[in-house]
Write a protein that holds these residues in place. Structure first.
Motif, mmCIF file in Angstrom:
data_model
loop_
_atom_site.group_PDB
_atom_site.id
_atom_site.type_symbol
_atom_site.label_atom_id
_atom_site.label_comp_id
_atom_site.label_asym_id
_atom_site.label_seq_id
_atom_site.Cartn_x
_atom_site.Cartn_y
_atom_site.Cartn_z
ATOM 1 N N GLU A 1 0.834 -1.213 0.000
ATOM 2 C CA GLU A 1 0.000 0.000 0.000
ATOM 3 C C GLU A 1 0.867 1.261 0.000
ATOM 4 N N SER B 1 -0.946 4.861 -0.001
ATOM 5 C CA SER B 1 -2.158 5.059 0.799
ATOM 6 C C SER B 1 -2.143 6.357 1.600
ATOM 7 N N THR C 1 -3.118 -3.837 -1.717
ATOM 8 C CA THR C 1 -3.908 -2.636 -1.425
ATOM 9 C C THR C 1 -5.284 -3.047 -0.915
ATOM 10 N N ASP D 1 -7.662 -0.861 -1.723
ATOM 11 C CA ASP D 1 -8.420 0.025 -2.595
ATOM 12 C C ASP D 1 -8.674 -0.685 -3.929
ATOM 13 N N GLU E 1 -7.451 1.142 -7.086
ATOM 14 C CA GLU E 1 -5.992 1.099 -7.220
ATOM 15 C C GLU E 1 -5.529 -0.276 -7.700
#
Lengths: 289, 250
Positions: free
Chosen positions: B165, B168, B197, B199, B202
């Motif tokens: 990440e 982030s 991640t 997300d 992403e």
């Protein structure tokens, strides 16, 4: 902060600064006055610079100063090496449990007591020499190396090491937390550094760089150490504080102005060192986080 | 190199990890070809970081094996694996300037001074940070620090780049810039990357193939179509949300 306390701060802070700087300046002035024979200044009549001439033509004070600097540098280097090694081995255990409390113990021992302990343990007839004899390592207790009244100053160095190393260990532990050293070293490992490389390239430069002001101030304190060199140091060469004290408070009254000249010189050298350190710290603070 | 054409660059077989009585994950098996990026998605605490640390050799697995380029590296150190791990925060070395931070891994690997200057200089140019070479990390913005951290990881041309990440903590614009930069530089250096991640967007931007960690289980997807087709990936739900016109409450 309310207005009243702000006003108090504006009043007391300069007063405190004036008292500190004023007392230092006054002490320096009086020491200088005594060194030129104006012992009962301001009513004294003459001005005698014989003591200053003697200071710069005799080697005693300068030998003593060099000897003190050498012992201080040796002590600090050994203490840093020992503290870093212990910190690398012990890690977070320095902070917790019985070890953390034990580490504080030498810090609570006054130098006079430390000197007596060193005497009891390290003298020719001390505990360690008797132990080595009992173990058959030496033929007689007197064969044990003489650490007390040793012109090499080994007893002074060892005793100072015992007193300084715990302090440095605590300092390094504190710095490591503040600098997030564990995370940085883990980042170093994640980039491929082994443990030795992480220590050499990350931990050591960071710890030493941030510990430098404290090490320098502690060095100045060690340089001026009095009780330990007086009680377990050799008569000749003596550390600088002992040499000055012997000249100022000795039976030979003619030596007193020389003692004050030594004190003034030492005083000015310390002030110059302090000013240099302040300048370095100010410059570095401008560059570092 | 005599390697079968189809042999994956990274092969992970039956990796399991427990913390005391708690099973973080079990039987994680995945493969990744050279020059590809595997995006692993999962909620916070699902074991993404633990998986990356095992791949990096920073944490030992309880069972299973890791092969890089057909070599069993399960018991090898990070350096021996040629892996580099990039943390969520930049963690730049504060006593080194930008140039020396990027050069850190190269110095460990004994690069000559001329190689070092050329490689780091090229990386700084690629980042658009050539003028920052002698700056202290403390004087950089969050995005710039992350760029330097990314450059420091990539400059050693790792056999395996593990990104935890890494963007982030950045604002949306800096994050988008870094995602683009990361894609470009990884493609240019043919890096093999595992990117974790939480997300979804992403993951979709960064990955060539995908993985999902949930409830101690790993599910792999060969490509974006397979990932998007699985309702558990959350992509369908996300699409449905954005198709829905009823967002007037915003």
């Amino acid at each position: 902060m309310n207005t009243s306390s702000a006003t108090d701060g504006r009043l007391w802070l300069p007063l405190f600064a004036l008292l500190c700087a004023g007392s230092v300046a006054l002490a320096l002035l009086l020491t200088l006055a005594h060194s030129v024979g104006m012992l009962d200044w301001p009513s004294a009549a003459g001005l005698d610079v014989a003591a200053w001439r003697a200071l710069f033509t005799q080697r005693g004070f300068w030998q003593s100063l060099i000897y003190s600097v050498a012992l201080t540098v040796i002590t600090l280097c050994l203490a840093v090496a020992l503290a870093v090694t212990l910190f690398a081995l012990l890690g977070e255990r320095v902070r917790h449990g019985w070890l953390a409390r034990l580490l504080l113990l030498p810090l609570a021992v006054p130098p006079v007591v430390a000197a007596l302990m060193a005497f009891t343990l390290l003298a020719d007839s001390g505990f360690v020499s008797r132990l080595t004899h009992a173990l058959g390592w030496t033929a007689t207790p007197a064969d044990f190396p003489s650490f007390i009244f040793d012109p090499g100053g080994r007893g002074i160095v060892i005793t100072h090491l015992v007193m300084v190393t715990p302090l440095l260990l605590l300092l390094f532990d504190n710095l490591a937390t503040h600098l997030r050293l564990a995370a940085l070293m883990q980042q170093g490992a994640a980039l491929g550094a082994n443990r030795a490389q992480a220590w050499r390239r990350i931990a050591l430069p960071l710890l030493l760089r941030h510990a430098r002001p404290v090490l320098a101030v502690y060095g100045l304190a060690l340089l001026g150490a009095y009780e330990l060199p007086l009680l377990i140091g050799a008569a000749q060469p003596g550390m600088v504080a002992v040499t000055i004290q012997r000249a100022v408070a000795g039976y030979d009254l003619a030596q007193r102005p020389l003692g004050y000249a030594m004190a003034s010189t030492y005083f000015l050298l310390m002030l110059a060192s302090w000013a240099f350190l302040q300048l370095r710290t100010t410059r570095r603070d401008g560059r570092m986080p | 190199m005599n390697r079968p054409a189809q042999a994956p660059w990274l092969r992970v077989s039956g990796i399991a990890k427990r913390h005391g009585q708690h099973t973080v994950f079990s039987d994680v098996t995945l493969t990744l070809d050279r020059g590809r990026t595997l995006a692993v998605i999962g909620a916070s605490g699902c074991g993404k970081t633990t998986l990356l640390r095992i791949l990096a050799g920073l944490t030992a697995a309880d069972s299973g094996s890791v092969h890089i380029n057909e070599t069993d590296v399960t018991a090898s150190t990070t350096q021996a694996r040629g892996a580099v791990y990039l943390y969520q925060e930049p963690l730049l070395f504060p006593h080194l300037d930008v140039f020396e931070n990027i050069a850190f891994g190269l110095r460990l690997r004994g690069a000559s001074l001329s190689d070092l200057k050329a490689t780091v200089g090229a990386m700084l140019s690629a980042l658009g940070m050539h003028d920052f070479a002698r700056r202290d990390p403390a004087s950089l913005s969050g995005g710039q620090r992350q760029r330097v951290a990314f450059a420091r990881a990539l400059v050693v041309q790792p056999a395996l780049l593990l990104l935890d990440e890494p963007f982030s903590n950045l604002d949306p614009q800096a994050r988008a810039d870094m995602q683009r930069l990361c894609k470009t530089l990884c493609a240019a250096s043919n890096s093999t990357v595992v990117f974790v991640t939480h997300d979804l967007k992403e993951a979709l931007v960064m990955g060539d193939s995908y993985g999902r960690l949930a409830d101690g289980r790993y599910q792999g997807y060969a490509d974006r179509a397979a990932f998007c087709a699985d309702p558990a990936s959350g992509v369908a739900a996300e699409r449905a949300f954005w198709r829905d016109d009823d967002h007037t409450c915003w």
